[in-house]
Each structure stands twice: as C-alpha cells, then as structure tokens.
Design a protein around this motif. Sequence first.
Motif, mmCIF file in Angstrom:
data_model
loop_
_atom_site.group_PDB
_atom_site.id
_atom_site.type_symbol
_atom_site.label_atom_id
_atom_site.label_comp_id
_atom_site.label_asym_id
_atom_site.label_seq_id
_atom_site.Cartn_x
_atom_site.Cartn_y
_atom_site.Cartn_z
ATOM 1 N N VAL A 121 8.505 -28.375 12.704
ATOM 2 C CA VAL A 121 9.037 -27.170 12.128
ATOM 3 C C VAL A 121 8.805 -26.873 10.667
ATOM 4 C CG1 VAL A 121 11.446 -25.802 11.776
ATOM 5 C CG2 VAL A 121 10.777 -28.452 13.080
ATOM 6 N N VAL A 122 8.407 -25.153 10.883
ATOM 7 C CA VAL A 122 7.755 -25.822 9.229
ATOM 8 C C VAL A 122 8.591 -24.460 7.975
ATOM 9 C CG1 VAL A 122 5.349 -24.425 11.144
ATOM 10 C CG2 VAL A 122 7.772 -23.213 10.445
ATOM 11 N N GLU A 123 8.331 -24.517 7.100
ATOM 12 C CA GLU A 123 8.886 -24.019 6.146
ATOM 13 C C GLU A 123 10.044 -23.135 6.434
ATOM 14 O OE1 GLU A 123 6.922 -23.798 2.119
ATOM 15 O OE2 GLU A 123 5.409 -24.530 2.849
ATOM 16 N N SER A 124 9.881 -21.993 7.028
ATOM 17 C CA SER A 124 10.391 -20.734 7.464
ATOM 18 C C SER A 124 11.451 -21.333 8.312
ATOM 19 C CB SER A 124 9.913 -19.447 8.194
ATOM 20 O OG SER A 124 9.314 -19.624 9.330
ATOM 21 N N GLY A 125 11.796 -22.704 9.228
ATOM 22 C CA GLY A 125 12.593 -22.822 9.961
ATOM 23 C C GLY A 125 11.811 -22.448 11.337
ATOM 24 N N GLY A 126 10.868 -21.871 11.571
ATOM 25 C CA GLY A 126 10.311 -21.297 12.862
ATOM 26 C C GLY A 126 9.515 -22.917 13.437
ATOM 27 N N LEU A 127 8.713 -22.882 14.566
ATOM 28 C CA LEU A 127 8.842 -23.965 15.592
ATOM 29 C C LEU A 127 7.453 -24.092 15.887
ATOM 30 C CD1 LEU A 127 10.405 -26.195 16.946
ATOM 31 C CD2 LEU A 127 11.143 -24.585 18.812
ATOM 32 N N VAL B 124 7.200 -29.983 8.386
ATOM 33 C CA VAL B 124 6.076 -29.660 8.018
ATOM 34 C C VAL B 124 5.922 -28.535 7.003
ATOM 35 C CG1 VAL B 124 4.948 -30.613 9.492
ATOM 36 C CG2 VAL B 124 5.073 -28.645 9.623
ATOM 37 N N ARG B 125 4.923 -28.706 5.610
ATOM 38 C CA ARG B 125 4.910 -27.928 5.010
ATOM 39 C C ARG B 125 3.365 -26.727 5.409
ATOM 40 N NH1 ARG B 125 3.012 -31.024 -0.244
ATOM 41 N NH2 ARG B 125 2.099 -32.200 1.100
ATOM 42 N N LEU B 126 3.976 -26.082 5.952
ATOM 43 C CA LEU B 126 3.449 -24.906 6.937
ATOM 44 C C LEU B 126 4.200 -23.620 6.892
ATOM 45 C CD1 LEU B 126 1.027 -26.456 10.211
ATOM 46 C CD2 LEU B 126 0.427 -26.068 7.644
ATOM 47 N N TYR B 127 3.518 -22.728 6.393
ATOM 48 C CA TYR B 127 3.951 -21.003 6.607
ATOM 49 C C TYR B 127 2.768 -20.210 7.331
ATOM 50 C CZ TYR B 127 7.373 -18.101 4.839
ATOM 51 O OH TYR B 127 8.952 -17.137 4.582
ATOM 52 N N PRO B 128 3.021 -19.907 9.115
ATOM 53 C CA PRO B 128 2.315 -19.407 9.528
ATOM 54 C C PRO B 128 3.259 -18.098 9.822
ATOM 55 C CG PRO B 128 4.022 -21.310 11.095
ATOM 56 C CD PRO B 128 4.226 -21.071 9.089
ATOM 57 N N LEU B 129 2.365 -17.073 9.450
ATOM 58 C CA LEU B 129 2.553 -15.997 10.288
ATOM 59 C C LEU B 129 2.579 -14.594 11.646
ATOM 60 C CD1 LEU B 129 2.009 -13.917 6.314
ATOM 61 C CD2 LEU B 129 3.995 -15.033 7.487
ATOM 62 N N SER B 130 1.830 -15.849 11.817
ATOM 63 C CA SER B 130 1.824 -15.259 13.760
ATOM 64 C C SER B 130 0.173 -16.603 14.101
ATOM 65 C CB SER B 130 0.351 -13.968 13.607
ATOM 66 O OG SER B 130 -0.455 -14.605 12.939
ATOM 67 N N VAL C 248 15.965 -25.712 6.481
ATOM 68 C CA VAL C 248 14.428 -26.766 7.202
ATOM 69 C C VAL C 248 13.752 -26.466 4.949
ATOM 70 C CG1 VAL C 248 12.270 -27.071 7.810
ATOM 71 C CG2 VAL C 248 13.960 -25.855 9.417
ATOM 72 N N SER C 249 13.622 -25.439 4.904
ATOM 73 C CA SER C 249 12.725 -25.673 3.827
ATOM 74 C C SER C 249 13.142 -25.824 2.868
ATOM 75 C CB SER C 249 12.824 -23.689 2.791
ATOM 76 O OG SER C 249 14.247 -23.280 2.799
ATOM 77 N N ASP C 250 15.298 -26.055 2.748
ATOM 78 C CA ASP C 250 16.127 -26.898 1.660
ATOM 79 C C ASP C 250 15.687 -28.389 1.313
ATOM 80 O OD1 ASP C 250 17.268 -24.427 0.340
ATOM 81 O OD2 ASP C 250 18.640 -24.762 2.613
ATOM 82 N N GLU C 251 15.134 -28.377 2.453
ATOM 83 C CA GLU C 251 15.510 -29.980 2.963
ATOM 84 C C GLU C 251 13.832 -30.537 2.227
ATOM 85 O OE1 GLU C 251 17.296 -32.287 3.337
ATOM 86 O OE2 GLU C 251 18.818 -30.942 3.965
#
Length: 292
Positions: A183-189, A219-225, A282-285
């Motif tokens: 689960v990435v920083e934005s809350g995406g999956l 996980v500390r990832l922030y994918p945009l696509s 998710v980012s808060d955690e």
Amino acid sequence: MSISAPVAAVSSLVRLVEQQRATTILELMKIVPEACAQLKRATHNSISLSAGCDVFLQQMARLSQGQSAEECSRALIQAGSEFVQGAGGCRDRVAEFGSAFVRDDHTILVHSYSRVIMGLLRRAVKQNKRFRVYVTESRPDQSGLKAAEELQALGVPCEVVLDAAVGYIMEKVDLVLAGAEGVVESGGLINKIGTYQLAIVAKAAKKPFYALAESFKFVRLYPLSQYDLPTHRSDLLAFKDTKPTDDWLARLADTNPMLDYTPPELITLLFTDLGVMTPSGVSDELIKFYLD
C-alpha cells in the motif's frame, strides 16, 4: 505454513544479524543494507519484500543510537523476532476489523489468492455468517483456484469466474475484496494484475471495493501510473518479432506484468491491523513510523 514476503525478509535478516561479526556500528549498518539489496535482487516481485526490509532498516536506525554494535545486534534480533512472531496477530486483527463488513446473504467477489482475505472469510464462517463468493481465476498463474479450493473446504458456496467476466457478474456482487503486495503513500494499492480493472468496474457499478493489508506492507512509494512501479520492465507487452509457430499461451507469464497499481480514489476503505481507514490515512501512519 507459508509466510508472507515481508515476514520472510525480516526472518532472513534476523538470521544474518545472528551470524555476522561486526565490531562497529558502521560495519553493521553496511552489512544489513547490502543484505537487503541482495534479497530484493533475488526476486522479480520485490514490493512486499522491500516493505519488510524497510521495517528492519528503520528499526536498526532507531536502535543504533548510542549503542555498541553488540548491543544493537541483540536489540535487532529481539525486535525482529518479535515482529515475526507477531505477524500472524496482524493478520488476525485485519480479519477482525474486516469481518464486520460481511453480512448474511452477501455475495462477495475476491480477486486471486490472499492469505489475509482467507483469514477474514474463515472468521466470518466461524461467526456463522452465510455468504457466497466469486473468485477470479487470476491468470497467468490461476492462483484464484487455490482460494476456491480453500473456500470449498470451509463449506462456502463459491464459483470461479474468468478475469474477463468481472463486469458480467458485478451487478450480483455486494462487495469486492482485494489483498495487497503493498500500500503506497497515497493510499493506492499494488496488487496482483487485474486488481486495477476490477476496481474500475466496481466503481462504475457503485460497489464497495475494500483492500486488506497488514500495516507492515505500507511502502514508501508514490507511483503516478502503472509504469512507475519498481517491477515495471520495458519489455513487458512490447511488440516483438514472432513466428506463426510461437506458443502465445506459454509466453503470457513472461510478456505480461504480474502486478498493477490501483489509485486511492477507486478504494472505498482499507482493512488493516491498525483499524479500518480511508486511503488518506496511510501517509499519516508512514509518517508516524519513519519520522516519529
């Protein structure tokens, strides 16, 4: 009993620390990251494994403050061992929080095979809830068949559906469940290929889409696509010269991605061991864990 990749990674790193002979903190802080890098290189799917490595490295950064290499090693071994032993409890808490959303006479759509989803459904069965489950076949490895077999053993009515048939059966579904590789920083999956299109169809049909994950998979990832994932390769689904005799079916696993990215706006809620949360939580955690 098999264990998830983050737990396996931490278990391996604990054994490494037990066997290493570093005499200084600097030596220890060189050995462990190199081992993490080696673990990531050894697998094609490094997302969830990376999450476990990151947890261990963060613990080492905390425990190394003002301690000798020997003291830090002892503390790391203890913390890592406690993490491994407590991992099953994390899955149980996810099941506890998520099972409240399963009601009698529900029809549930599950994608692929997920240990944490199976834990939730087992709990719901123990609570004497009566429900039905559609399971996607989940190509190319057909991992959905394993979920169907376990559901049959539990006495849960289930049916395996083609990945391409999710739109066809969506109107019969009350809710959709998906596991997570990360689960990435934005809350995406980040999850098994097909999750993204499943979430799109669920959104269009106004059906709730719930993602299940232990918090150590944040996980500390922030994918945009889709192409921002660490697992992306330029040769995936690339046009190549082929022969009439080529076996297209045999090539599927090599030429197709195994994971995809589902953006947070398609996810209704996340069921985690920390509780039920919206994707924005998710980012808060992650900030609490890595910066506090």
